[in-house]
Design a protein around this motif. Structure first.
Motif, PDB file in Angstrom:
ATOM      1  N   TYR A  71       0.754  -1.108  -0.034  1.00 13.04           N
ATOM      2  CA  TYR A  71       0.039  -0.008   0.025  1.00 13.04           C
ATOM      3  C   TYR A  71       0.950   1.358  -0.028  1.00 13.04           C
ATOM      4  CZ  TYR A  71      -3.935  -2.989   1.056  1.00 13.04           C
ATOM      5  OH  TYR A  71      -5.005  -3.927   1.060  1.00 13.04           O
ATOM      6  N   GLN A  89      -7.213  -6.060  -3.052  1.00 11.72           N
ATOM      7  CA  GLN A  89      -8.826  -5.440  -2.502  1.00 11.72           C
ATOM      8  C   GLN A  89      -9.011  -6.330  -1.269  1.00 11.72           C
ATOM      9  OE1 GLN A  89     -11.058  -5.165  -5.679  1.00 11.72           O
ATOM     10  NE2 GLN A  89     -10.459  -3.148  -6.306  1.00 11.72           N
ATOM     11  N   ASN A  92      -7.403  -5.013   4.199  1.00 14.73           N
ATOM     12  CA  ASN A  92      -7.982  -3.649   4.495  1.00 14.73           C
ATOM     13  C   ASN A  92      -6.953  -2.580   3.802  1.00 14.73           C
ATOM     14  OD1 ASN A  92      -8.254  -5.737   6.858  1.00 14.73           O
ATOM     15  ND2 ASN A  92      -9.933  -4.059   7.123  1.00 14.73           N
ATOM     16  N   ALA A  95      -8.276   4.043   4.209  1.00 13.22           N
ATOM     17  CA  ALA A  95      -9.487   4.936   3.807  1.00 13.22           C
ATOM     18  C   ALA A  95      -9.008   5.944   2.861  1.00 13.22           C
ATOM     19  CB  ALA A  95      -9.736   5.774   5.112  1.00 13.22           C
ATOM     20  N   TYR A  96      -7.729   6.667   2.951  1.00 17.37           N
ATOM     21  CA  TYR A  96      -7.079   7.272   2.065  1.00 17.37           C
ATOM     22  C   TYR A  96      -6.817   6.960   0.726  1.00 17.37           C
ATOM     23  CZ  TYR A  96      -2.379   5.968   2.554  1.00 17.37           C
ATOM     24  OH  TYR A  96      -0.971   5.657   2.408  1.00 17.37           O
ATOM     25  N   GLU A  98      -9.072   4.590  -0.507  1.00 22.74           N
ATOM     26  CA  GLU A  98     -10.550   3.915  -0.792  1.00 22.74           C
ATOM     27  C   GLU A  98     -10.911   3.832  -2.209  1.00 22.74           C
ATOM     28  OE1 GLU A  98     -14.114   5.295   1.012  1.00 22.74           O
ATOM     29  OE2 GLU A  98     -13.845   3.795   2.522  1.00 22.74           O
ATOM     30  N   LYS A  99     -10.411   4.685  -3.209  1.00 21.57           N
ATOM     31  CA  LYS A  99     -10.854   4.577  -4.583  1.00 21.57           C
ATOM     32  C   LYS A  99     -10.310   3.283  -5.333  1.00 21.57           C
ATOM     33  CE  LYS A  99      -7.017   6.972  -6.938  1.00 21.57           C
ATOM     34  NZ  LYS A  99      -6.551   8.062  -7.759  1.00 21.57           N
ATOM     35  N   LYS A 101     -10.756   0.546  -4.295  1.00 27.31           N
ATOM     36  CA  LYS A 101     -11.745  -0.629  -4.125  1.00 27.31           C
ATOM     37  C   LYS A 101     -12.712  -0.658  -5.278  1.00 27.31           C
ATOM     38  CE  LYS A 101     -11.929   0.004   1.020  1.00 27.31           C
ATOM     39  NZ  LYS A 101     -12.746   0.245   2.257  1.00 27.31           N
ATOM     40  N   LYS A 270     -13.207  -1.986   9.950  1.00 32.01           N
ATOM     41  CA  LYS A 270     -13.915  -0.819   9.058  1.00 32.01           C
ATOM     42  C   LYS A 270     -13.934   0.460   9.790  1.00 32.01           C
ATOM     43  CE  LYS A 270     -16.492  -4.388   6.339  1.00 32.01           C
ATOM     44  NZ  LYS A 270     -17.781  -4.835   5.908  1.00 32.01           N
ATOM     45  N   LYS A 272     -12.699   3.390  11.434  1.00 39.71           N
ATOM     46  CA  LYS A 272     -11.277   4.012  11.199  1.00 39.71           C
ATOM     47  C   LYS A 272     -11.125   5.023  12.348  1.00 39.71           C
ATOM     48  CE  LYS A 272     -10.196   1.555   7.870  1.00 39.71           C
ATOM     49  NZ  LYS A 272      -9.220   0.566   8.189  1.00 39.71           N
TER      50      LYS A 272
END
Length: 329
Positions: A71, A89, A92, A95-96, A98-99, A101, A270, A272
């Motif tokens: 990552y 995918q 985990n 979040a930053y 997330e695109k 996914k 999930k 955060k």
């Protein structure tokens, strides 16, 4: 009559001569067009050889179909504007990021369980991995040139910079990489100066389901001491990937000026936000007697940057900026 024939002959001869001249003038056009195309063809076929911890990879510059398991590498590629085709995918994703996914990216499995069948079907031009996929290196390398991009904790910034420059070389982004590294260097220089001038010590721990692990200089999160400049509260913490198991009594005894906390549960869940239960676990009666608690210097770090995606242009910059902002000097 002879005069007319002579004039006709001259007209035909002139026409033939003109056509021949036109043909000669036009001839160089094809080589010229080929010459213009040559540099482009050479550029797309140029190869680079990358040496890394697990071996050597030969690949064409500017690979089109890219698989990124790490990552930190993923956030770096995204920062540099480089398209990625395959992402892990099933684990985990921070979040930053997330695109990534989105279904338009191929799910190549989990961080520890690559989907070899899907990866093979993609016919990737390059695969980037780190420690969690090192056991799968040989198998992945049979599919496409595979490059290990893990960070060496004993020399974090040196190996991190080397990895980023490797990306710059592969994708022709050398100038942009240097610019981003310059910004990170500036932030770390400021942070190190403040930490050194404070004369205070620090301890970094990871909380996992109520259990505590401490990390010292040269360890997984040793950048806090090495590059960021915080004096370790304990110089005898064993250097292990999973840290040294410690108790709350240990923290109370060492009584650090700064206590940095990484919530593993926060990283892999999930939700955060740092959970209330984590804070209650950490900030118990023993810890409330420490200098860190009394001065408001228990800092809950961004677990995505520290635990999931360290070693990236975005995550490393975020780590330095977060500490600069959150610490009460």
């Amino acid at each position: 009559m002879n005069k007319k024939l002579l004039m006709l002959f001259m007209a035909v001869l002139l026409a033939v001569f003109t056509a021949a001249c036109g043909s000669n003038n036009a001839a160089p056009a094809t080589p010229a067009a080929d010459a213009n195309k040559a540099p482009e063809a050479a550029q797309t076929s140029e190869e680079v050889t990358i040496k890394h911890k697990l071996g050597e990879a030969k690949l064409k510059k500017n690979p089109k179909t890219v698989v990124a398991f790490d990552y930190g590498v993923l956030d770096s590629l995204d920062k540099l504007g480089i398209e990625v085709a395959g992402v892990a995918q099933s684990s985990n994703i921070p979040a930053y990021l997330e695109k990534f996914k989105d279904a338009k990216y191929t799910n190549v499995g989990g961080l520890k369980e690559p989907d070899f069948e899907k990866i093979n079907a993609m016919k990737p031009d390059v695969i980037f991995i780190s420690g969690r996929q090192s056991d799968a290196y040989e198998e992945l390398n049979k599919i496409a040139p595979t490059i290990f991009m893990g960070v060496d904790n004993a020399k974090y910034m040196e190996s991190f910079k080397e990895n980023m420059k490797t990306l710059g070389t592969i994708f022709g982004k050398e100038a942009q990489v240097e610019e981003e590294l310059g910004k990170i260097d500036a932030a770390i220089k400021e942070l190190n100066a403040k930490a050194t001038a404070s004369g205070k010590n620090a301890l970094i721990v990871m909380v996992n389901e109520g259990k505590l692990n401490a990390y010292g200089a040269g360890s997984r999160f040793g950048i806090l001491h090495g590059e960021f400049g915080f004096t370790p509260v304990d110089t005898n913490i064993s250097v292990e990937n999973h840290g040294q198991s410690v108790s709350f009594e240990y923290i109370a005894e060492k009584n650090p000026d700064y206590l940095f906390v990484i919530d593993r549960g926060n990283a892999v869940s999930k939700n955060k936000e740092v959970s209330t239960s984590t804070k209650e676990t950490v900030e118990n009666d023993l810890i409330k007697n420490t200098k860190a608690f009394k001065t408001g210097n228990i800092i809950y770090l961004d677990s995505a940057n520290w635990y999931l995606s360290g070693g990236g242009l975005v995550s490393t910059a975020g780590m330095a900026e977060e500490v600069l902002k959150e610490v009460k000097w």
